[in-house]
Design a protein around this motif. Sequence first.
Motif, PDB file in Angstrom:
ATOM      1  N   GLU A 210       0.833  -1.205   0.000  1.00  0.00           N
ATOM      2  CA  GLU A 210       0.000   0.000   0.000  1.00  0.00           C
ATOM      3  C   GLU A 210       0.862   1.246   0.000  1.00  0.00           C
ATOM      4  OE1 GLU A 210      -2.517  -0.324   3.357  1.00  0.00           O
ATOM      5  OE2 GLU A 210      -4.015  -1.497   2.269  1.00  0.00           O
ATOM      6  N   ALA A 215      -1.191   4.059  -2.294  1.00  0.00           N
ATOM      7  CA  ALA A 215      -2.596   4.041  -1.888  1.00  0.00           C
ATOM      8  C   ALA A 215      -2.699   4.580  -0.467  1.00  0.00           C
ATOM      9  CB  ALA A 215      -3.142   2.624  -1.950  1.00  0.00           C
ATOM     10  N   GLU A 217      -1.467   7.227   0.809  1.00  0.00           N
ATOM     11  CA  GLU A 217      -1.742   8.669   0.894  1.00  0.00           C
ATOM     12  C   GLU A 217      -3.242   8.912   1.032  1.00  0.00           C
ATOM     13  OE1 GLU A 217       0.441  11.487   0.171  1.00  0.00           O
ATOM     14  OE2 GLU A 217       2.235  10.247   0.208  1.00  0.00           O
ATOM     15  N   VAL A 218      -4.004   8.131   0.254  1.00  0.00           N
ATOM     16  CA  VAL A 218      -5.453   8.303   0.317  1.00  0.00           C
ATOM     17  C   VAL A 218      -6.006   7.656   1.580  1.00  0.00           C
ATOM     18  CG1 VAL A 218      -7.615   7.945  -0.899  1.00  0.00           C
ATOM     19  CG2 VAL A 218      -5.528   8.277  -2.196  1.00  0.00           C
ATOM     20  N   LEU A 219      -5.480   6.460   1.898  1.00  0.00           N
ATOM     21  CA  LEU A 219      -5.977   5.720   3.060  1.00  0.00           C
ATOM     22  C   LEU A 219      -5.814   6.500   4.342  1.00  0.00           C
ATOM     23  CD1 LEU A 219      -4.749   2.048   2.817  1.00  0.00           C
ATOM     24  CD2 LEU A 219      -7.080   2.899   2.852  1.00  0.00           C
ATOM     25  N   ILE A 220      -4.603   7.008   4.519  1.00  0.00           N
ATOM     26  CA  ILE A 220      -4.267   7.636   5.796  1.00  0.00           C
ATOM     27  C   ILE A 220      -5.026   8.950   5.963  1.00  0.00           C
ATOM     28  CG2 ILE A 220      -2.227   8.956   5.056  1.00  0.00           C
ATOM     29  CD1 ILE A 220      -2.122   6.741   8.096  1.00  0.00           C
ATOM     30  N   THR A 221      -5.441   9.550   4.828  1.00  0.00           N
ATOM     31  CA  THR A 221      -6.240  10.770   4.945  1.00  0.00           C
ATOM     32  C   THR A 221      -7.727  10.454   5.013  1.00  0.00           C
ATOM     33  OG1 THR A 221      -6.114  10.974   2.549  1.00  0.00           O
ATOM     34  CG2 THR A 221      -4.611  12.330   3.819  1.00  0.00           C
ATOM     35  N   SER A 222      -8.082   9.183   4.809  1.00  0.00           N
ATOM     36  CA  SER A 222      -9.500   8.826   4.852  1.00  0.00           C
ATOM     37  C   SER A 222      -9.880   8.123   6.149  1.00  0.00           C
ATOM     38  CB  SER A 222      -9.851   7.891   3.690  1.00  0.00           C
ATOM     39  OG  SER A 222      -9.545   8.496   2.469  1.00  0.00           O
ATOM     40  N   ALA A 223      -8.884   7.503   6.799  1.00  0.00           N
ATOM     41  CA  ALA A 223      -9.222   6.706   7.971  1.00  0.00           C
ATOM     42  C   ALA A 223      -8.191   6.924   9.073  1.00  0.00           C
ATOM     43  CB  ALA A 223      -9.262   5.231   7.598  1.00  0.00           C
ATOM     44  N   LYS A 224      -8.621   6.639  10.304  1.00  0.00           N
ATOM     45  CA  LYS A 224      -7.699   6.752  11.442  1.00  0.00           C
ATOM     46  C   LYS A 224      -6.659   5.634  11.366  1.00  0.00           C
ATOM     47  CE  LYS A 224     -10.235   9.075  15.057  1.00  0.00           C
ATOM     48  NZ  LYS A 224     -11.683   8.901  14.948  1.00  0.00           N
TER      49      LYS A 224
END
Lengths: 415, 306
Positions: A210, A215, A217-224
Amino acid sequence: MKQFFTIFKFELTGYLKNKLFIALTVIMVLGIAGLLSFPRLTVIMKDNNIELPSSEDEKTKICFCNSSELPTEVLKQAYTATFSEEYEVTFKDTDKDLEASVKDGTFDSAVIIETPTSFKYVVDTVDMYNTEAQQVSLVLLNVHRYVLMSEKGMNEEEIAAVLDSNIDYDTVVTGKDQTESFLYTYAIIMILYMVLLIYGQFVSNGVAAEKSSRAMEVLITSAKSMNLMFGKVLGAGFAGLMQLVIILATAFGFYQLNEEYVDNEIISSIFNMPGSVFAWTVLFFILGYFMYAFMYGAAGSLATRTEDLNTLVMPITLLYMAAFMLCIFGMTSGGVDDLPFKICTYLPTFAPMIAFVRICMGDIKTYEIIISIVIQVLSIGALGVACAKIYRAGVMMYGNTPKPKDIIKILKMKD
Amino acid sequence: MLLEVKDITKSFGEKQVLKGVSFSAESGSALGLLGRNGAGKTTTIRIIMQLFSPNSGSVLIDGKPVDLKSVNIGYMPEERGLYPKKKVIEQLIFFGELRGLSKSEAKANAKKLLNRLHMEEYENVKLSTLSKGNQQKIQLVATLVSDPDIVILDEPFSGLDPVNAILLKDVVRELISDGKIVIFSSHQMNYIEEFCDNIVILNEGKISVSGNIKEIKRSYTNNKVAIETEDKEEALKLFMAENCVKTTELTDSGILVELVEWSEIKDIMSVLSDSKINVQSVSMYEPTLNDIFVDYTDSAVEEVQS
């Protein structure tokens, strides 16, 4: 919480749809099923008069040669009586070229009796279970005793009575019978070791993939990050547990089906383990898995490229191997209740395996089990939080592989 | 909705990345966040997204600290990346659900956006099989799938062909007219000029200039006069000798003359009328955003010169 379940579900379905995962499970299930059905199939084939390659005409050839003062006739008689059923027995007067004829395959092995109490055993290759030498020595000892006793004037019957006398004994086990528990404990420790290692690596590979595909970058800004870490670890863990249960269930199912055909004591002793061991296996799988999967996840987050991953994962794998080796050492030496093992019962990274081994094979006290489990649960909580922290900082670090002091710095950071 | 960034500072170890950054953005408008590489744009964005907490200062929405539970932010990172081995629709639903949508909402939103970007045929293929431009469009869908109130786009146009760039421009215009706060981070000044009313130029962790683009341009007194002529060389010689002229330079259509004082324009005019040079036009030189950017991030100029 919803976020956690979303991640958990996503990871879990990811594994369940993964072709490698499916293939691995199917292969293991088929392998176990095949292995356990094999004795039954052999019997069925025999019943149907299907010719199996028989070993009748392929008797092992053994050659004896007497150069001691013992009477050759007595030796001949004694050895023929013991060996002729399974062996093609030959006697030679001279030991000339005997070694050469073993080498070129004329005989499979040769025995040169040098004195009444010593002999030379010549064999080309020795396999693990070769007991020929012991048999030869046992017969020789009897012949030697027989000769000595007849010299003292005892008659045949008296001699036979002396030589055939046997001693009966009973064992009363007050603690654990290690001879019985050894095999199934060994089998389970092996399976635990493999499954934990595979799933730990799955977690670290997943995180590293990831990160390298960005991916993250998007994950960490979308979820805790806490949800991400726990979702991932639990997702992979649940997949692993499912696989473990499927494999164990297949094994037990096929053992039940084929029980009457399996006359191998080793296999039987594995499957006749007490039911409680099963429960302990699941518990220590869960504890051990979390202990290591969090660390593997954190290591994965620190890798910029997948090539770096091996270096980062190595210390964790070594730690894990150390625990495994210690278990095997303790089991084979029989000292699972010695002081070092008692201490390791309380060391978080060793405890999942050591405590399990001590429960199965040793004399662990209930309070020791409770303390060990409490320590494990607490350290898993602490590790989970610490690893989520490393994960959060790690996934945004690109470039050099971080050194231990960088990791300590991350842990000291407030957020 | 009003997003305010108030005097934030942030250090990583010894290095101070942000040295007091403040700006604000309002619903239905786009803000351009400009700066050279390493100026602190991404750090600022990550602080808005609460990935980092600032050492000091705050980020407020309508005067209150940002609560990511009630405010939905869509972020398209400069480093693009989703799951290459997963189906497009699967990961879009996943990202929608992560940001609080139900599965059916996420699916409906994803489908709507895929249609809008003419990508509906790729719904069930693996991401890695798509071209770079199409992957980027999927990335945009992933950003917008949760119907965010604040949309942060980091270099959204890089890698898009002209047709897709027009499509994206339309989508951005729709976002602005839908009343979203759009924050643009880009090096392509023409796109910034097209969408953004306000800009913030960051340089080495500080704000060099911020505000309305038109006002910045107006107040950007460069005292430059553009003279359009075919006798460039002649004109250049003529003005080089003049006291009131600070610098001169050749352009494609004539010359550019920088004055010491704007009032000296009269002298320029009289010199021109006295000469035999054929002049097509004399106008005040309007700076482009590019000029302003280069000028304010002055260390860039020094670097180029050295």
